[in-house]
Design a protein around this motif. Structure first.
Motif, PDB file in Angstrom:
ATOM      1  N   SER A   1       0.840  -1.198   0.000  1.00  0.00           N
ATOM      2  CA  SER A   1       0.000   0.000   0.000  1.00  0.00           C
ATOM      3  C   SER A   1       0.875   1.249   0.000  1.00  0.00           C
ATOM      4  O   SER A   1       1.823   1.361   0.756  1.00  0.00           O
ATOM      5  N   GLY A   2       0.560   2.160  -0.855  1.00  0.00           N
ATOM      6  CA  GLY A   2       1.336   3.384  -0.977  1.00  0.00           C
ATOM      7  C   GLY A   2       2.573   3.249  -1.834  1.00  0.00           C
ATOM      8  O   GLY A   2       3.254   4.227  -2.090  1.00  0.00           O
ATOM      9  N   GLN A   3       2.904   2.047  -2.273  1.00  0.00           N
ATOM     10  CA  GLN A   3       4.098   1.843  -3.082  1.00  0.00           C
ATOM     11  C   GLN A   3       3.780   1.703  -4.563  1.00  0.00           C
ATOM     12  O   GLN A   3       4.647   1.851  -5.393  1.00  0.00           O
ATOM     13  N   LEU A   4       2.546   1.428  -4.890  1.00  0.00           N
ATOM     14  CA  LEU A   4       2.167   1.185  -6.273  1.00  0.00           C
ATOM     15  C   LEU A   4       1.478   2.413  -6.844  1.00  0.00           C
ATOM     16  O   LEU A   4       0.410   2.812  -6.393  1.00  0.00           O
ATOM     17  N   GLN A   5       2.135   3.042  -7.827  1.00  0.00           N
ATOM     18  CA  GLN A   5       1.567   4.189  -8.520  1.00  0.00           C
ATOM     19  C   GLN A   5       1.782   3.981 -10.009  1.00  0.00           C
ATOM     20  O   GLN A   5       2.910   3.829 -10.458  1.00  0.00           O
ATOM     21  N   LEU A   6       0.686   3.969 -10.749  1.00  0.00           N
ATOM     22  CA  LEU A   6       0.760   3.861 -12.198  1.00  0.00           C
ATOM     23  C   LEU A   6       0.349   5.198 -12.780  1.00  0.00           C
ATOM     24  O   LEU A   6      -0.630   5.801 -12.345  1.00  0.00           O
ATOM     25  N   LYS A   7       1.093   5.663 -13.791  1.00  0.00           N
ATOM     26  CA  LYS A   7       0.807   6.956 -14.401  1.00  0.00           C
ATOM     27  C   LYS A   7       0.237   6.764 -15.793  1.00  0.00           C
ATOM     28  O   LYS A   7       0.720   5.929 -16.555  1.00  0.00           O
ATOM     29  N   PHE A   8      -0.797   7.553 -16.113  1.00  0.00           N
ATOM     30  CA  PHE A   8      -1.472   7.479 -17.399  1.00  0.00           C
ATOM     31  C   PHE A   8      -1.578   8.876 -17.986  1.00  0.00           C
ATOM     32  O   PHE A   8      -1.631   9.870 -17.252  1.00  0.00           O
ATOM     33  N   SER A   9      -1.635   8.951 -19.302  1.00  0.00           N
ATOM     34  CA  SER A   9      -1.711  10.260 -19.945  1.00  0.00           C
ATOM     35  C   SER A   9      -3.127  10.825 -19.936  1.00  0.00           C
ATOM     36  O   SER A   9      -3.305  12.024 -20.133  1.00  0.00           O
ATOM     37  N   SER A  10      -4.140  10.003 -19.708  1.00  0.00           N
ATOM     38  CA  SER A  10      -5.507  10.520 -19.648  1.00  0.00           C
ATOM     39  C   SER A  10      -6.301   9.788 -18.569  1.00  0.00           C
ATOM     40  O   SER A  10      -5.942   8.689 -18.140  1.00  0.00           O
ATOM     41  N   ARG A  11      -7.385  10.417 -18.165  1.00  0.00           N
ATOM     42  CA  ARG A  11      -8.266   9.846 -17.150  1.00  0.00           C
ATOM     43  C   ARG A  11      -8.916   8.565 -17.657  1.00  0.00           C
ATOM     44  O   ARG A  11      -9.057   7.593 -16.922  1.00  0.00           O
ATOM     45  N   GLU A  12      -9.307   8.565 -18.931  1.00  0.00           N
ATOM     46  CA  GLU A  12      -9.984   7.419 -19.519  1.00  0.00           C
ATOM     47  C   GLU A  12      -9.086   6.177 -19.533  1.00  0.00           C
ATOM     48  O   GLU A  12      -9.549   5.062 -19.338  1.00  0.00           O
TER      49      GLU A  12
END
Length: 117
Positions: free
Chosen positions: A64-75
């Motif tokens: 928890s708190g270690q997993l962050q995925l980044k995306f270019s859009s909300r969709e």
């Protein structure tokens, strides 16, 4: 805020709850770097607790708190969460309107507050 309902368990493994948001700018600088992408962050299943002996904060979930995925859009972030069966909520960003300021206003005669230096 948008929420979806999903199964709380897959077999014996518990599913994680995800939060999708657009990060705000830091309070320390005026730049807006790292605020263009949407982030899918996994939240903890249980609340954190304080260890009585050492005073450290800990929780049951290691990731928890270690997993962050980044995306270019909300969709894209929503599609990823739905594809993998993650229950999620979407936090919409707060839009701020920049105020035009001039450096010379600090020394203006009609200044509301007196100069404090």
């Amino acid at each position: 805020m948008r929420q979806t309902k999903a199964k709380t368990e897959r077999g014996n493994a518990k599913t994680m709850f995800a939060r999708i948001f657009k990060p705000s700018k830091t309070a320390m600088q005026s730049g807006t770097a790292n605020t263009a992408r949407w982030v899918l962050e996994v939240e903890a299943d249980t609340a954190r607790r304080v260890d009585p002996l050492m005073g450290w904060t800990s929780g049951d979930s290691v990731t928890s708190g270690q997993l962050q995925l980044k995306f270019s859009s909300r969709e894209e972030a929503v599609a990823y969460a739905e594809k993998h069966g993650l229950p999620f909520r979407v936090d919409e960003p707060n839009q701020s309107t920049p105020q035009a300021k001039a450096y010379s206003d600090n020394f203006a005669y009609h200044r509301r507050k007196p100069w404090t230096h």
